[in-house]
Design an enzyme around this catalytic site. Structure first.
Site, PDB file in Angstrom:
ATOM      1  N   CYS A  16       0.814  -1.231   0.000  1.00  9.75           N
ATOM      2  CA  CYS A  16       0.000   0.000   0.000  1.00  9.75           C
ATOM      3  C   CYS A  16       0.840   1.269   0.000  1.00  9.75           C
ATOM      4  CB  CYS A  16      -0.948   0.022   1.192  1.00  9.75           C
ATOM      5  SG  CYS A  16      -0.134   0.186   2.790  1.00  9.75           S
ATOM      6  N   CYS A  26       9.917  -8.945   6.579  1.00  7.80           N
ATOM      7  CA  CYS A  26      10.072 -10.391   6.467  1.00  7.80           C
ATOM      8  C   CYS A  26      11.527 -10.767   6.757  1.00  7.80           C
ATOM      9  CB  CYS A  26       9.674 -10.851   5.062  1.00  7.80           C
ATOM     10  SG  CYS A  26       9.911 -12.622   4.777  1.00  7.80           S
ATOM     11  N   CYS A  34       2.470  -3.944   6.070  1.00  6.75           N
ATOM     12  CA  CYS A  34       1.688  -3.426   7.201  1.00  6.75           C
ATOM     13  C   CYS A  34       1.134  -4.584   8.024  1.00  6.75           C
ATOM     14  CB  CYS A  34       0.513  -2.589   6.705  1.00  6.75           C
ATOM     15  SG  CYS A  34       1.006  -1.097   5.829  1.00  6.75           S
ATOM     16  N   HIS A  39      -1.018  -6.848   5.466  1.00  7.95           N
ATOM     17  CA  HIS A  39      -0.260  -7.075   4.235  1.00  7.95           C
ATOM     18  C   HIS A  39       0.921  -8.003   4.479  1.00  7.95           C
ATOM     19  CE1 HIS A  39      -2.000  -3.035   2.629  1.00  7.95           C
ATOM     20  NE2 HIS A  39      -2.819  -4.051   2.420  1.00  7.95           N
ATOM     21  N   HIS A  43       1.674 -11.788   2.744  1.00  6.93           N
ATOM     22  CA  HIS A  43       2.985 -12.202   2.229  1.00  6.93           C
ATOM     23  C   HIS A  43       3.413 -13.513   2.871  1.00  6.93           C
ATOM     24  CE1 HIS A  43       7.179 -11.913   0.919  1.00  6.93           C
ATOM     25  NE2 HIS A  43       7.514 -12.184   2.178  1.00  6.93           N
ATOM     26  N   CYS A  65       2.436 -19.524  14.993  1.00 10.90           N
ATOM     27  CA  CYS A  65       1.920 -19.386  16.367  1.00 10.90           C
ATOM     28  C   CYS A  65       0.895 -18.262  16.479  1.00 10.90           C
ATOM     29  CB  CYS A  65       3.060 -19.097  17.341  1.00 10.90           C
ATOM     30  SG  CYS A  65       4.388 -20.308  17.328  1.00 10.90           S
ATOM     31  N   CYS A 150      13.307  36.049  41.556  1.00 14.59           N
ATOM     32  CA  CYS A 150      12.264  35.540  42.451  1.00 14.59           C
ATOM     33  C   CYS A 150      10.924  35.466  41.732  1.00 14.59           C
ATOM     34  CB  CYS A 150      12.160  36.403  43.704  1.00 14.59           C
ATOM     35  SG  CYS A 150      11.850  38.156  43.376  1.00 14.59           S
ATOM     36  N   HIS A 444       9.778  42.039  46.273  1.00 16.99           N
ATOM     37  CA  HIS A 444      10.235  40.651  46.295  1.00 16.99           C
ATOM     38  C   HIS A 444       9.026  39.728  46.230  1.00 16.99           C
ATOM     39  CE1 HIS A 444      12.692  37.178  47.147  1.00 16.99           C
ATOM     40  NE2 HIS A 444      12.011  36.904  48.246  1.00 16.99           N
TER      41      HIS A 444
END
EC number: 3.4.19.12
Length: 490
Positions: A16, A26, A34, A39, A43, A65, A150, A444
């Protein structure tokens, strides 16, 4: 693996053309696919290539698995190769940890932590864990004054003790969008939170923070005394821009449509209703705000006396003493209808002519943190002075009366207790107060901050001392910080 990880962002799916959607490579041939759009699955099924590597995290996926394979040796190899990839980008893991978000396309945007052998040994010999108790001082840390700074120190104390902001940074949630993380103020704030909550007791020297403020808010550069309120707004502005990658923040500099952590916490919506005195048509605008500036009695601006008097009544948790102005008084004045007069006529969309009108401000959307700025410094053509009027403010504040939805409860400027005052969404708790001592020319700044919900401390640059609630509530008050109660996590 290191080359694949380093170049993963530039790789694209062979089906894509996308480079996102959990790209996998792979392990039998040169093919990127993807995972989200399956995808890589197609493959694997077609070619019977049943192993692929996740190019973001380095995990190995087995299509037989239908799960990721955990192998101790493979895990170690993945970590070593990831470190090599980091070094190829001229970053060591230590630097990556400091600038959490500099990594683009290599693993997660922060480095994981693992205990050393020495730390594991200490944990085994010390099974008792240190707990945060109510008298714990973690989070309390003084700040060295770097020369009339400060004004910065007191704001830093307020921000580092903002509950939801603290939770955000200590959860390692910041993901930097800046091209140069070393110039990112949000990254520096993240480091500052780590310093504050590290348990160290020695005063922190915020020289990097000062340098970044000078760099990105040049009107504050120099060693002259600055206004703490002005510093707060400038700091929030820079933090907002840096959350969005600076350039993007400048282009779309509308906090009302921003989802960064600064705007999630500090941005509210102020509703302005302008009513024509002839046709009674109403023109409404809503503007974002980070703070609410309130006029005080004693200023050249006429102040409408609103206190219920000396009848001992209590409104919003404030005990009214004869002659005492309250925060609620200031908010009532801020949200009262104001007649604009004949010198400020506006063009009415209903009358199609210039007419006199009234204007009223109310809260359309309340921020998580409500900051109130009491306008103690008056600058006009005739005089420059400080207003020392005492303003009583509560520990808990209900903003329901000042909501746009409660507008009908105030008729002709007279306050009425709203019927929905039990709305917990609008209730706030005080967590920080900034004070100014001295005159307009010489003064301050100090701050009071709340720890563990009911403990207060006075922060005077590098010196932090225990304070009572009375000390806090009796203080003059310049900036008041309130946090939504139902979003506080202590």
């Amino acid at each position: 693996v290191s080359v694949s990880l380093l170049q993963a962002k530039s790789c694209i799916c062979h089906m894509c053309g996308a480079h996102l959607n959990r790209l996998h490579s792979c392990l039998y041939c040169v093919f990127f696919g993807c995972f989200t759009k399956k995808h890589i699955h197609e493959h694997a099924k077609t070619k019977r290539h049943n192993l692929a590597i996740d190019l973001l995290y380095g995990g190995i996926y087995c299509f037989v698995c239908q799960d990721y394979i955990y192998d101790k040796d493979m895990e170690q190899i993945a970590k070593e190769e990831q470190r090599k990839a980091w070094k190829l980008q001229a970053f060591t893991p230590t630097v990556v940890s400091h600038y959490q978000c500099t990594m683009t396309g290599i693993g997660e945007k922060y480095s994981t932590w693992e205990p050393t052998k020495r730390e594991l040994e200490l944990l085994r010999h010390n099974p008792k864990r240190r707990k945060i108790t109510t008298n714990c001082t973690i989070g309390l840390r003084g700040l060295i004054n770097l020369g009339n700074t400060c004004f910065m120190n007191c704001i830093v104390q307020a921000l580092t003790h903002t509950p939801l902001l603290r939770d955000f940074f200590l959860s390692d949630r910041h993901k930097c969008e800046m091209q140069s993380p070393s110039s990112c103020l949000v990254c520096e704030m993240s480091t500052l939170f780590q310093e504050f909550y590290s348990g160290h007791r020695s005063p922190h020297i915020p020289y990097r923070l000062l340098h970044l403020v000078w760099t990105h808010a040049r009107h504050l550069a120099g060693y002259e005394q600055q206004d703490a309120h002005e510093f707060l707004i400038a700091a929030l502005d820079v933090l907002h821009r840096h959350c969005k990658g600076d350039d993007n923040g400048k282009k779309a500099n509308n906090p009302n449509h921003c989802n960064c952590i600064i705007d999630q916490i500090f941005t509210g919506g102020l509703q302005s209703d302008v009513t024509c005195q002839v046709c009674h048509g109403v023109s409404t605008t809503i503007d974002p705000f980070w703070d609410i500036s309130l006029d005080l009695p004693g200023s050249s601006t006429p102040f409408w006396p609103l206190s219920p008097g000396s009848d001992g009544s209590v409104v919003n948790g404030e005990s009214h003493v004869s002659g005492t102005t309250t925060l609620t008084d200031c908010l009532r004045r801020f949200t009262r209808p104001e007649h604009l007069g004949s010198s400020a006529k506006i063009k009415c969309s209903g009358c199609h002519s210039y007419q006199e009108s009234t204007k009223q401000l109310t809260m359309k959307k309340l921020p998580i943190v409500a900051c109130f700025h009491l306008k103690r410094f008056e600058h006009s053509a005739k005089l420059r002075r400080k207003i020392t009027t005492y303003v009583s403010f509560p520990l808990e504040l209900d903003m329901t009366p000042f909501m746009a939805s409660s507008k009908e409860s105030r008729m002709n400027g007279q306050y009425q207790q709203p019927t929905d005052s039990l709305n917990n969404d609008n209730k706030y708790s005080l967590f920080a107060v900034v004070n100014h001592q001295g005159t307009l020319e010489s003064g301050h700044y100090t701050s009071f901050i709340r720890q563990h919900k009911d403990q207060w401390f006075k922060c005077d640059d590098a010196i932090i001392t225990k304070a009572s609630i009375k000390d806090v509530l009796d203080s003059e008050g310049y900036l008041l910080f309130y946090h939504k109660q139902f979003l506080e996590y202590e």
